[in-house]
Write a protein that holds these residues in place. Structure first.
Motif, PDB file in Angstrom:
ATOM      1  N   VAL A  22       0.863  -1.186   0.000  1.00 54.21           N
ATOM      2  CA  VAL A  22       0.000   0.000   0.000  1.00 54.21           C
ATOM      3  C   VAL A  22       0.899   1.235   0.000  1.00 54.21           C
ATOM      4  CG1 VAL A  22      -1.867  -1.169   1.255  1.00 54.21           C
ATOM      5  CG2 VAL A  22      -0.149   0.150   2.520  1.00 54.21           C
ATOM      6  N   PRO A  23       0.401   2.378  -0.445  1.00 57.71           N
ATOM      7  CA  PRO A  23       1.211   3.603  -0.369  1.00 57.71           C
ATOM      8  C   PRO A  23       1.481   3.959   1.087  1.00 57.71           C
ATOM      9  CG  PRO A  23      -0.672   3.882  -1.835  1.00 57.71           C
ATOM     10  CD  PRO A  23      -0.900   2.602  -1.101  1.00 57.71           C
ATOM     11  N   PRO A  24       2.607   4.625   1.356  1.00 59.06           N
ATOM     12  CA  PRO A  24       2.894   5.011   2.744  1.00 59.06           C
ATOM     13  C   PRO A  24       1.928   6.074   3.220  1.00 59.06           C
ATOM     14  CG  PRO A  24       4.436   6.052   1.259  1.00 59.06           C
ATOM     15  CD  PRO A  24       3.631   5.100   0.415  1.00 59.06           C
ATOM     16  N   GLY A  25       1.424   5.916   4.420  1.00 55.60           N
ATOM     17  CA  GLY A  25       0.639   6.982   5.017  1.00 55.60           C
ATOM     18  C   GLY A  25       1.570   8.049   5.563  1.00 55.60           C
ATOM     19  N   MET A  26       1.016   9.019   6.246  1.00 53.68           N
ATOM     20  CA  MET A  26       1.842  10.053   6.843  1.00 53.68           C
ATOM     21  C   MET A  26       2.564   9.502   8.078  1.00 53.68           C
ATOM     22  SD  MET A  26       1.755  12.805   5.016  1.00 53.68           S
ATOM     23  CE  MET A  26       1.886  11.590   3.699  1.00 53.68           C
ATOM     24  N   PRO A  27       3.777   9.970   8.352  1.00 53.61           N
ATOM     25  CA  PRO A  27       4.511   9.499   9.535  1.00 53.61           C
ATOM     26  C   PRO A  27       3.856   9.981  10.819  1.00 53.61           C
ATOM     27  CG  PRO A  27       5.663  11.335   8.522  1.00 53.61           C
ATOM     28  CD  PRO A  27       4.544  10.966   7.586  1.00 53.61           C
ATOM     29  N   ILE A  28       4.157   9.297  11.910  1.00 48.21           N
ATOM     30  CA  ILE A  28       3.668   9.734  13.223  1.00 48.21           C
ATOM     31  C   ILE A  28       4.763  10.468  13.997  1.00 48.21           C
ATOM     32  CG2 ILE A  28       1.901   7.953  13.454  1.00 48.21           C
ATOM     33  CD1 ILE A  28       3.868   6.440  15.288  1.00 48.21           C
ATOM     34  N   ASN A  29       5.979  10.450  13.463  1.00 48.65           N
ATOM     35  CA  ASN A  29       7.112  11.074  14.148  1.00 48.65           C
ATOM     36  C   ASN A  29       7.877  11.937  13.146  1.00 48.65           C
ATOM     37  OD1 ASN A  29       9.832  11.465  15.237  1.00 48.65           O
ATOM     38  ND2 ASN A  29       9.310   9.931  16.776  1.00 48.65           N
ATOM     39  N   LEU A  30       7.951  13.242  13.410  1.00 42.31           N
ATOM     40  CA  LEU A  30       8.694  14.158  12.550  1.00 42.31           C
ATOM     41  C   LEU A  30       9.800  14.827  13.344  1.00 42.31           C
ATOM     42  CD1 LEU A  30       9.092  15.796   9.881  1.00 42.31           C
ATOM     43  CD2 LEU A  30       7.538  17.499  10.860  1.00 42.31           C
ATOM     44  N   THR A  31      11.024  14.738  12.839  1.00 42.45           N
ATOM     45  CA  THR A  31      12.133  15.505  13.384  1.00 42.45           C
ATOM     46  C   THR A  31      12.435  16.647  12.425  1.00 42.45           C
ATOM     47  OG1 THR A  31      13.108  13.586  14.497  1.00 42.45           O
ATOM     48  CG2 THR A  31      14.555  15.461  14.068  1.00 42.45           C
ATOM     49  N   MET A 316      15.277  12.050   0.118  1.00 43.60           N
ATOM     50  CA  MET A 316      14.048  11.739  -0.613  1.00 43.60           C
ATOM     51  C   MET A 316      13.633  12.867  -1.545  1.00 43.60           C
ATOM     52  SD  MET A 316      11.733   9.921   2.333  1.00 43.60           S
ATOM     53  CE  MET A 316      11.798   8.139   2.577  1.00 43.60           C
ATOM     54  N   GLY A 317      14.273  14.032  -1.396  1.00 41.82           N
ATOM     55  CA  GLY A 317      13.926  15.182  -2.213  1.00 41.82           C
ATOM     56  C   GLY A 317      13.812  16.427  -1.364  1.00 41.82           C
ATOM     57  N   ASN A 318      13.643  17.552  -2.034  1.00 48.10           N
ATOM     58  CA  ASN A 318      13.520  18.826  -1.341  1.00 48.10           C
ATOM     59  C   ASN A 318      12.124  19.398  -1.552  1.00 48.10           C
ATOM     60  OD1 ASN A 318      13.739  21.973  -1.199  1.00 48.10           O
ATOM     61  ND2 ASN A 318      15.558  21.218  -0.134  1.00 48.10           N
ATOM     62  N   LEU A 319      11.497  19.830  -0.475  1.00 52.89           N
ATOM     63  CA  LEU A 319      10.107  20.286  -0.532  1.00 52.89           C
ATOM     64  C   LEU A 319       9.933  21.536  -1.385  1.00 52.89           C
ATOM     65  CD1 LEU A 319       9.192  19.500   3.143  1.00 52.89           C
ATOM     66  CD2 LEU A 319       7.958  18.638   1.144  1.00 52.89           C
ATOM     67  N   ARG A 320      10.959  22.321  -1.522  1.00 57.27           N
ATOM     68  CA  ARG A 320      10.857  23.492  -2.404  1.00 57.27           C
ATOM     69  C   ARG A 320      10.642  23.066  -3.856  1.00 57.27           C
ATOM     70  NH1 ARG A 320      15.731  26.495   0.848  1.00 57.27           N
ATOM     71  NH2 ARG A 320      14.446  27.961   2.055  1.00 57.27           N
ATOM     72  N   ASP A 321      11.139  21.895  -4.211  1.00 58.34           N
ATOM     73  CA  ASP A 321      10.954  21.381  -5.573  1.00 58.34           C
ATOM     74  C   ASP A 321       9.591  20.728  -5.768  1.00 58.34           C
ATOM     75  OD1 ASP A 321      13.561  22.159  -6.148  1.00 58.34           O
ATOM     76  OD2 ASP A 321      14.386  20.231  -5.501  1.00 58.34           O
ATOM     77  N   LYS A 327       3.049  15.608   1.155  1.00 62.93           N
ATOM     78  CA  LYS A 327       2.436  14.357   0.715  1.00 62.93           C
ATOM     79  C   LYS A 327       2.894  13.970  -0.683  1.00 62.93           C
ATOM     80  CE  LYS A 327      -1.669  14.719   3.650  1.00 62.93           C
ATOM     81  NZ  LYS A 327      -3.134  14.884   3.713  1.00 62.93           N
ATOM     82  N   ARG A 328       3.078  14.948  -1.552  1.00 61.59           N
ATOM     83  CA  ARG A 328       3.515  14.656  -2.912  1.00 61.59           C
ATOM     84  C   ARG A 328       4.953  14.125  -2.911  1.00 61.59           C
ATOM     85  NH1 ARG A 328       5.097  17.568  -7.810  1.00 61.59           N
ATOM     86  NH2 ARG A 328       5.210  19.584  -6.730  1.00 61.59           N
ATOM     87  N   LEU A 329       5.820  14.761  -2.132  1.00 57.32           N
ATOM     88  CA  LEU A 329       7.196  14.259  -2.037  1.00 57.32           C
ATOM     89  C   LEU A 329       7.222  12.875  -1.405  1.00 57.32           C
ATOM     90  CD1 LEU A 329      10.334  16.194  -0.819  1.00 57.32           C
ATOM     91  CD2 LEU A 329       9.823  13.928   0.065  1.00 57.32           C
ATOM     92  N   TRP A 330       6.465  12.692  -0.347  1.00 54.64           N
ATOM     93  CA  TRP A 330       6.450  11.446   0.429  1.00 54.64           C
ATOM     94  C   TRP A 330       5.985  10.264  -0.426  1.00 54.64           C
ATOM     95  CZ3 TRP A 330       8.958  10.579   4.650  1.00 54.64           C
ATOM     96  CH2 TRP A 330       8.568   9.605   5.571  1.00 54.64           C
ATOM     97  N   ALA A 331       5.139  10.546  -1.405  1.00 51.92           N
ATOM     98  CA  ALA A 331       4.619   9.482  -2.274  1.00 51.92           C
ATOM     99  C   ALA A 331       5.423   9.353  -3.568  1.00 51.92           C
ATOM    100  CB  ALA A 331       3.158   9.763  -2.614  1.00 51.92           C
ATOM    101  N   ALA A 333       8.748   8.864  -6.336  1.00 56.49           N
ATOM    102  CA  ALA A 333       9.620   7.743  -6.700  1.00 56.49           C
ATOM    103  C   ALA A 333      10.919   7.748  -5.902  1.00 56.49           C
ATOM    104  CB  ALA A 333       9.908   7.789  -8.198  1.00 56.49           C
ATOM    105  N   GLU A 334      11.518   8.939  -5.685  1.00 58.85           N
ATOM    106  CA  GLU A 334      12.768   9.014  -4.929  1.00 58.85           C
ATOM    107  C   GLU A 334      12.575   8.514  -3.503  1.00 58.85           C
ATOM    108  OE1 GLU A 334      15.615  12.487  -5.565  1.00 58.85           O
ATOM    109  OE2 GLU A 334      13.717  13.304  -6.311  1.00 58.85           O
ATOM    110  N   ALA A 335      11.450   8.890  -2.907  1.00 60.07           N
ATOM    111  CA  ALA A 335      11.174   8.451  -1.538  1.00 60.07           C
ATOM    112  C   ALA A 335      11.044   6.933  -1.480  1.00 60.07           C
ATOM    113  CB  ALA A 335       9.899   9.120  -1.027  1.00 60.07           C
ATOM    114  N   GLN A 336      10.382   6.347  -2.476  1.00 58.47           N
ATOM    115  CA  GLN A 336      10.199   4.901  -2.483  1.00 58.47           C
ATOM    116  C   GLN A 336      11.528   4.171  -2.693  1.00 58.47           C
ATOM    117  OE1 GLN A 336       7.360   3.357  -1.566  1.00 58.47           O
ATOM    118  NE2 GLN A 336       8.702   1.566  -1.546  1.00 58.47           N
ATOM    119  N   GLU A 337      12.414   4.763  -3.467  1.00 59.62           N
ATOM    120  CA  GLU A 337      13.737   4.163  -3.656  1.00 59.62           C
ATOM    121  C   GLU A 337      14.485   4.047  -2.324  1.00 59.62           C
ATOM    122  OE1 GLU A 337      16.019   6.245  -6.536  1.00 59.62           O
ATOM    123  OE2 GLU A 337      14.609   5.884  -8.183  1.00 59.62           O
TER     124      GLU A 337
END
Length: 379
Positions: A22-31, A316-321, A327-331, A333-337
């Motif tokens: 399944v696609p990753p949901g949102m994390p429960i822990n953010l640093t 996994m990528g930069n949010l400015r990009d 959510k878009r970055l988190w889902a 291809a780079e994040a999945q790699e």
């Protein structure tokens, strides 16, 4: 109960996401490392060298507006860890926490500090306490001054003369705030390295005798974030095992006297110590690692990492990009790699923050946690 209803479905989905079902949901822990600026010159970390030796890593730090745009896309985060550098060097740290509470609705906010500028820390913590007391009274705030040794030995590890006295002074000032802010928890934390491993029992007894709400420690390790990949900082497994045996004995002795929340925390630490020893000795993932699924790390510049150990090497990528859309970055291809790299067993580390989530998501380890809680209750 509201947090449980929101978090529990995520916990059920994380093992499926780990297997790619399944696609990753949102994390429960953010640093969130809010800045890389730091006044320390620690032997275990070279972030302080960043502005001099690693100019290729420098970007403009996220503005408050950018941070708000990111938080708006994330949803509920149960644990919000602030990191650095020295977090209190950001003059808008109170506003960052207010935004986190508004959009991420955490149950716990955790902030470490080197305590080198105690007046500055106190100045910037007072508005944080007022915001939480008036608007978010359910949020537990933990402040953790770093204590790596006693007296001059601490100063030598941290690279700043007089730092030890400032740690103790700030710790006592923070404890005085607890009367007005019952959800404030004042901790102490030690990085166990080759410079203090032989005195760790003495350091721990000293810290515990100060009556901190909690005393944490973690092994010094190589992290891309800290630019220490080539530094000899980590004790050998045999030395660490001896230190852990002391911590375990002390925790088990004191657990019955703790309130339920603290017994739960201590039980997780007992299992973490066992896990960390095995990781160091066997040099492999002992249980599945959910970095990049349950936990995320955001840099001051908007990079998203699965963890600070892989850090710059496996971004996994930069949010400015991604238009500040987490959510878009988190889902992507780079994040999945990166997730595939981790689930393939290509890395291993005893990173404490991630290990607690891994234990929570590993039924046999979680059963051991429950067993320790029950044993403490029945003593």
């Amino acid at each position: 109960m509201g947090y449980f209803r929101e978090v529990f479905p995520k916990l059920l989905c994380y093992p499926l996401a780990y297997r790619g079902l399944v696609p990753p949901g949102m994390p429960i822990n953010l640093t969130f490392s809010v800045t890389n600026l730091c006044q320390s010159k620690c032997k275990t970390c070279s972030i302080w060298r960043l502005y001099r030796e690693h100019p290729d890593k420098l970007k403009a730090e996220l503005s408050l507006d950018e941070i708000e745009r990111i938080f708006m896309t994330m949803g509920h985060i149960y644990v919000f860890n602030i990191s650095g550098g020295e977090p209190f060097l950001r003059n808008d740290i109170a506003e960052i926490i207010a935004l986190a509470c508004k959009y991420l609705t955490p149950g716990i906010v955790h902030i470490p500090t080197n305590a080198i500028s105690p007046r500055l820390v106190l100045k910037r913590i007072r508005p944080i306490l007022k915001i939480l007391k008036t608007k978010y009274p359910h949020v537990r705030l933990t402040i953790k001054p770093s204590l790596d040794h006693i007296g001059d030995s601490h100063d030598k590890i941290r690279g700043v003369k007089g730092n030890f006295e400032k740690v103790i002074g700030l710790f006592n000032r923070l404890k005085a705030y607890k009367a007005d802010y019952p959800n404030l928890h004042v901790e102490l934390g030690t990085v166990i390295s080759r410079w203090n491993i032989t005195e760790i029992a003495e350091i721990s007894e000293f810290a515990i005798d100060l009556s901190a709400d909690s005393y944490r420690n973690e092994i010094a390790e190589h992290r891309s974030e800290m630019f220490n990949m080539d530094d000899s900082i980590t004790p050998n497994p045999a030395e660490y095992r001896q230190a852990v045996e002391f911590f375990v004995a002390r925790i088990k002795r004191d657990m019955k006297e703790r309130v339920l929340f603290e017994r739960i925390t201590h039980a997780f630490r007992l299992i973490y110590y066992q896990l960390a020893i095995r990781i160091m000795e066997e040099r492999r993932q002992i249980i599945p690692c959910y970095a990049g699924i349950s936990n995320a790390h955001m840099t001051p510049y908007g990079d998203i990492w699965a963890c600070c150990t892989l850090g710059y090497e496996k971004s996994m990528g930069n949010l400015r990009d991604f238009g500040y859309d987490f959510k878009r970055l988190w889902a992507g291809a780079e994040a999945q790699e990166i997730r595939d790299f981790i689930s393939g067993g290509n890395c291993f580390c005893p990173l404490a923050n991630q290990a607690y989530s891994n234990i929570l998501l590993h039924p046999p380890s979680l059963a051991c946690v429950v067993k320790e809680i029950v044993k403490a209750r029945d003593k």
